[in-house]
Design an enzyme around this catalytic site. Structure first.
Site, mmCIF file in Angstrom:
data_model
loop_
_atom_site.group_PDB
_atom_site.id
_atom_site.type_symbol
_atom_site.label_atom_id
_atom_site.label_comp_id
_atom_site.label_asym_id
_atom_site.label_seq_id
_atom_site.Cartn_x
_atom_site.Cartn_y
_atom_site.Cartn_z
ATOM 1 N N ASP A 198 68.137 57.238 58.031
ATOM 2 C CA ASP A 198 67.632 57.313 59.401
ATOM 3 C C ASP A 198 68.492 58.295 60.180
ATOM 4 O OD1 ASP A 198 66.204 56.726 61.840
ATOM 5 O OD2 ASP A 198 65.729 54.769 60.998
ATOM 6 N N GLY A 224 70.160 61.453 58.691
ATOM 7 C CA GLY A 224 69.325 62.640 58.634
ATOM 8 C C GLY A 224 67.877 62.346 58.970
ATOM 9 N N PHE A 226 64.046 62.396 57.923
ATOM 10 C CA PHE A 226 63.364 62.366 56.625
ATOM 11 C C PHE A 226 62.427 63.552 56.431
ATOM 12 C CE2 PHE A 226 61.390 58.783 59.164
ATOM 13 C CZ PHE A 226 60.253 59.464 59.591
ATOM 14 N N HIS A 244 52.347 55.705 59.911
ATOM 15 C CA HIS A 244 51.398 55.669 61.029
ATOM 16 C C HIS A 244 51.910 56.415 62.270
ATOM 17 C CE1 HIS A 244 53.009 51.550 62.795
ATOM 18 N NE2 HIS A 244 53.925 52.506 62.787
#
Length: 338
Positions: A198, A224, A226, A244
């Site tokens: 994350d 970091g 993603f 989502h």
């Protein structure tokens, strides 16, 4: 509890449905005031509630009576107490607390839904906050963390039983916040080493939470974005309530990226409030509209989309199952090395 679903074949029922936001706001306000925390200590009369919550008093009796009618409180001889569900899930000091999601809903989603017309006209999010900016505020970050914990607290036990975890030694939660989901999985299956990827702003709250769970080195944090950094390898990679937030092309990109991170013979687990091919659940349609209101391109999507992206990425097979009443889990299997 005397409330019933409105009969929308009648004018009165339609008007009742149109005012259902009032019921929701009563619940959100009670959580914000920590009324349920006060009554967790024991039943209290109206004056005690007024004094301890520092309220004016006007409207308080109607507010409390509405919460009784909604089934959140009970009342006997002028003294109010938490109903069973409220006492289990809406008291901040108990481990089953899910009110973090409601606190965030009150401050972010509720105002955004007031601008739904504008969102539908423009296609633009209405929350007024960018995620990267939000996580720089310690107060707002902790609100967000509380919201995510409220969701993973309920889903982690189900995910811990959804596959045969004994086959795997490591698990990565992509966008895993402060590690609440992975922490519970590692506790349920101690052979696992957990990993969370994350943003760097999450690292401090991650460290604090892992210490509070007594996990220490059993779960590691990888800072970091993603979208920008390689995903750490793991036997099981999880994309839970992540896809989502993004449009379809970005979802496809992340599934392909996850394929590279899954070790041979491992699996990718994707779960979201996916939309059915036929009539969709009202709750999932509401969450999809949440994504319209708070993201730049996100929405819920059918499970078939993940099957398609997984096949294109190279996964050998996929299967889907209900994770709970609303969330669908798609398991994507990567072939073992020959």
């Amino acid at each position: 509890m005397t409330t019933t679903a409105p009969d929308i074949s009648t004018p009165a029922g339609i008007l009742r449905l149109g005012n259902a936001f009032c019921d929701a706001k009563a619940l959100l306000t009670a959580v914000e005031l920590d009324l349920f925390g006060l009554l967790h200590e024991g039943p209290a009369d109206e004056e005690t509630i007024r004094t301890k919550l520092d309220l004016h008093g006007r409207g308080l009796r109607d507010f409390l009576t509405l919460l009784v009618q909604l089934g959140l409180l009970s009342e006997q001889d002028g003294r109010y107490a938490n109903a069973e569900g409220a006492d289990k899930y809406l008291v901040r000091s108990v481990p089953t607390f899910i009110g973090g999601f409601l606190l965030r809903s009150n401050r972010n989603l509720y105002p955004a839904w007031g601008r739904l017309s504008e969102a539908l006209r423009t296609g633009q999010q209405q929350s007024g906050s960018e995620f990267l900016t939000m996580v720089q505020s310690p107060q707002v970050l902790r609100q967000f963390v509380g919201m995510m914990d409220a969701l993973t607290q309920q889903l982690a036990p189900k995910l811990a039983e959804a596959i045969d975890w004994s086959r795997y030694a490591s698990v990565l939660d992509v966008g895993g916040c402060r590690g609440n989901l992975v922490g519970q999985l590692v506790k349920a299956h101690p052979q696992l080493h957990g990993k969370v990827l994350d943003l760097p702003a999450m690292q401090q709250v991650f460290t604090e939470h892992m210490e509070s769970m007594g996990l220490g080195a059993a779960v590691s944090f990888h800072p970091g974005s993603f979208f920008e950094v390689p995903l750490p390898e793991a036997d099981v990679v999880i994309l839970g309530h992540v896809l989502h937030d993004w449009d379809e092309s970005q979802r496809e990109f992340l599934v392909r990226k996850a394929y590279d991170a899954v070790r041979p013979g491992g699996v990718l687990l994707v779960y979201d409030r996916m939309l059915a091919e036929g009539p969709a659940l009202i709750e999932n349609l509401v969450i999809s509209l949440d994504m319209l209101l708070v993201t730049d391109g996100g929405s819920e999507y059918p499970a078939e989309e993940i099957h398609r992206h997984a096949a294109a990425a190279g996964f050998a097979s996929t299967e889907e199952k209900l994770l709970d009443a609303y969330d669908t889990l798609v398991v994507c299997h990567k072939a073992a090395d020959k």
